[in-house]
Design an enzyme around this catalytic site. Structure first.
Site, PDB file in Angstrom:
ATOM      1  N   HIS A  20      -2.334   9.981 -19.402  1.00  0.00           N
ATOM      2  CA  HIS A  20      -3.251   8.990 -19.972  1.00  0.00           C
ATOM      3  C   HIS A  20      -2.644   7.590 -19.964  1.00  0.00           C
ATOM      4  CE1 HIS A  20      -6.340   7.356 -22.534  1.00  0.00           C
ATOM      5  NE2 HIS A  20      -5.449   7.032 -23.460  1.00  0.00           N
ATOM      6  N   ASP A  28      -0.327  -0.827   0.851  1.00  0.00           N
ATOM      7  CA  ASP A  28      -0.396  -1.004   2.297  1.00  0.00           C
ATOM      8  C   ASP A  28       1.010  -0.942   2.890  1.00  0.00           C
ATOM      9  OD1 ASP A  28       0.821  -3.562   1.931  1.00  0.00           O
ATOM     10  OD2 ASP A  28      -1.125  -4.553   1.863  1.00  0.00           O
ATOM     11  N   HIS A  99      -2.196 -12.221  -7.074  1.00  0.00           N
ATOM     12  CA  HIS A  99      -1.203 -11.266  -6.561  1.00  0.00           C
ATOM     13  C   HIS A  99       0.096 -11.303  -7.364  1.00  0.00           C
ATOM     14  CE1 HIS A  99       0.158  -8.472  -3.578  1.00  0.00           C
ATOM     15  NE2 HIS A  99       1.148  -9.249  -3.177  1.00  0.00           N
ATOM     16  N   TYR A 121      -3.699  -7.434   1.493  1.00  0.00           N
ATOM     17  CA  TYR A 121      -3.805  -7.255   0.042  1.00  0.00           C
ATOM     18  C   TYR A 121      -4.598  -5.996  -0.336  1.00  0.00           C
ATOM     19  CZ  TYR A 121      -2.208 -12.104  -0.089  1.00  0.00           C
ATOM     20  OH  TYR A 121      -1.481 -13.267   0.078  1.00  0.00           O
ATOM     21  N   ALA A 122      -4.432  -4.935   0.413  1.00  0.00           N
ATOM     22  CA  ALA A 122      -5.194  -3.700   0.166  1.00  0.00           C
ATOM     23  C   ALA A 122      -4.634  -2.869  -0.984  1.00  0.00           C
ATOM     24  CB  ALA A 122      -5.233  -2.849   1.436  1.00  0.00           C
ATOM     25  N   ASN A 123      -3.578  -3.306  -1.609  1.00  0.00           N
ATOM     26  CA  ASN A 123      -2.887  -2.545  -2.649  1.00  0.00           C
ATOM     27  C   ASN A 123      -3.745  -2.359  -3.901  1.00  0.00           C
ATOM     28  OD1 ASN A 123      -0.409  -2.867  -1.023  1.00  0.00           O
ATOM     29  ND2 ASN A 123      -0.642  -4.985  -1.659  1.00  0.00           N
TER      30      ASN A 123
END
Length: 129
Positions: A20, A28, A99, A121-123
């Site tokens: 939790h 990426d 970011h 920036y696909a993180n």
């Protein structure tokens, strides 16, 4: 022997330790290495697998309370790419933040799954419910 769901034992182990409000990162290929965070690297070649592939694979067994992503993802990617992320996370609140702020959340994560994704920036930081 596992015949469906996540077959990768390292990812299964990592997912089973998320509790939790803990966080898990799907990153990426260019995401920096953080020595203090367990990293499962499943990158093969450019864009295999992608962040969305991993997200889709774990979504059925992982309850997200919310997701964090970089604001730059929205700024530099096409509306179709942004829409695909929003569709994959339908019903889960997404917080887009600078970011620099996003990376401040990284050290407290339970672990990180590194992909071959070349999308800028696909993180994602997934917070369990």
């Amino acid at each position: 022997m596992l015949i469906r769901g996540i077959l990768n034992p390292a990812i299964n182990s990592l997912l089973s330790r998320v509790r939790h409000t803990n966080t898990l990162i799907i990153a990426d290929r260019g995401f920096p290495f953080w020595p203090q965070i367990e990293t499962v690297d499943i990158s093969l070649v450019d864009d295999i697998p992608r962040v969305l592939d991993v997200l889709t694979a774990i979504r059925s067994n992982f309850v997200f309370g919310r997701v964090f992503a970089a604001q730059q993802f929205v700024e530099v990617n096409t509306p179709q790419t942004v829409g695909a992320l929003e569709d994959a996370l339908l019903g889960v609140p997404i917080t887009f933040e600078p970011h620099v702020e996003f990376k401040k959340r990284v050290p407290s994560a339970i672990g990180l799954i590194r992909t071959g994704d070349t999308t800028q920036y696909a993180n994602l930081i997934l917070e369990s419910a």
